[in-house]
Write an enzyme that holds these catalytic residues in place. Sequence first.
Site, short mmCIF file in Angstrom:
data_model
loop_
_atom_site.label_atom_id
_atom_site.label_comp_id
_atom_site.label_asym_id
_atom_site.label_seq_id
_atom_site.Cartn_x
_atom_site.Cartn_y
_atom_site.Cartn_z
CG ASP A 159 -2.06 0.87 1.22
OD1 ASP A 159 -2.07 1.77 0.37
OD2 ASP A 159 -2.96 0.71 2.06
N GLY A 198 -5.23 3.33 -7.86
CA GLY A 198 -5.45 3.53 -9.29
C GLY A 198 -4.72 4.73 -9.86
CG ASP A 219 -9.47 3.00 1.25
OD1 ASP A 219 -8.67 2.89 0.29
OD2 ASP A 219 -9.11 2.96 2.43
C1 GLA Z 1 -5.50 2.17 2.71
C2 GLA Z 1 -6.01 1.01 1.83
C3 GLA Z 1 -7.02 0.20 2.62
C4 GLA Z 1 -6.39 -0.32 3.89
C5 GLA Z 1 -5.82 0.83 4.70
C6 GLA Z 1 -5.00 0.35 5.88
O1 GLA Z 1 -6.50 3.09 2.98
O2 GLA Z 1 -6.56 1.51 0.64
O3 GLA Z 1 -7.51 -0.86 1.83
O4 GLA Z 1 -5.37 -1.23 3.55
O5 GLA Z 1 -4.97 1.67 3.92
O6 GLA Z 1 -4.41 1.37 6.60
#
Ligand code: GLA
Length: 404
Positions: A159, A198, A219
């Site tokens: 991430d 994305g 998200d």
């Molecule tokens: C981001 C990701 C989520 C999750 C959080 C965790 O927002 O997009 O899917 O993994 O981090 O902190």
Amino acid sequence: MRFLSALLFFSSIWTLQAQTPVPKLPLPELKEIPWNKLAGRPPMGWNSWNKFQGKVDDKTVREIADAMVRTRMTDAGYLYVNIDDTWQGERDAQGKIHPNQKFPDMKALADYIHSKGLLIGIYSSPGPKTCAGYEGSYGHEEQDAQTYEEWGIDYLKYDWCSAGKIYSDAEMRAAYQKMGSALDKIARPVVFSLCQYGRDEVWKWGSKVGGNLWRTTDDIQDNWASMSGIGFRQLELAPYAGPGHWNDPDMLEVGNGGMTDDEYRTHMSLWSMLAAPLLAGNDLRSMTPKTLELLANKEVIQIDQDPLGKPAKRLSKSGDQEIWTRPLAGGALAVALFNRGAQPAEMTLQWKQLLPGNIVARDLWKHEFIKRDKESWTTSVPRHGVVLLRLSKIGTPGVRTPVR
Ligand code: GLA
């Protein structure tokens, strides 16, 4: 007084440390990492984030694995049990990452998950910190990949988070390639899931850094606006998905309580038409029979997991009603009639427009064949709902002909 000045001294060091910018480490030259031969079909499993956020621990993960087996979600294809953010502890003097007190022994947890016939996933970041402020893999990519191998990890969600403070979007590919190379060097095959919302048209380079899937959106949230907003925005990315590398519109919210059953049916149908990864995001230990039915409908999942791996196209759109089709192996076709409107709607299919020849049509949510005695077929689709069909040529192996 002495205590006060010591306090001031240490707090000024702390402030200094907190403000010291993290040095920008050099990035590798771009290359193409070979496919790890994983994710021939969109990955299926569970991820902790949507339901548990930071409240995930060893006990919960073990119980979720137990529930996945007990409810026979595994028969429907669910396989990965993925721990998201907040498992990380400190690095030791050698730089090796250790889990925090919520996860006393990661190897023992992986062994437990494997003993159930399941696979285990973990989460990190190309930046120094994860989105929840835990330790990332910045500058430790190879070491972390080796640690994951030692623990027996099968899936890594990676991430972007704080990497955005160090690198520009144009440098993302190289930053992801660092971990892609590190995973390529270890013997254990690990599904590599890119999560950078994305940006920088990741679908154009995700597979080149060894990615098996890449998030295409911000998200998801457990409500109709978020889920449908994401799901109906994915069509133009269809050309980039296929066996081994998938567009990822984010994890499922089915069963988390913010949508109606019809809306969750649309969620599952959309994700299946898109050939999206199916990572349940609810508490499997306490889900209702209805939630299980929504998540583990084998006929719907068969669409998602179709071996051709070709996502849907839109056949038509009229106001809030859309008809999508997805080509399936063996010359079959999935057809989804979506009603995005707030009122039920009558929708009509012209059979000839869909598949030529002698076909059978099956309603995958009602589990029944449809009588095709006319050129067209009209059905009522609930508000925010869907009717999902599979059309197959009669005589195709594996296609049951309806008893008339
Ligand atoms: C981001 C990701 C989520 C999750 C959080 C965790 O927002 O997009 O899917 O993994 O981090 O902190």
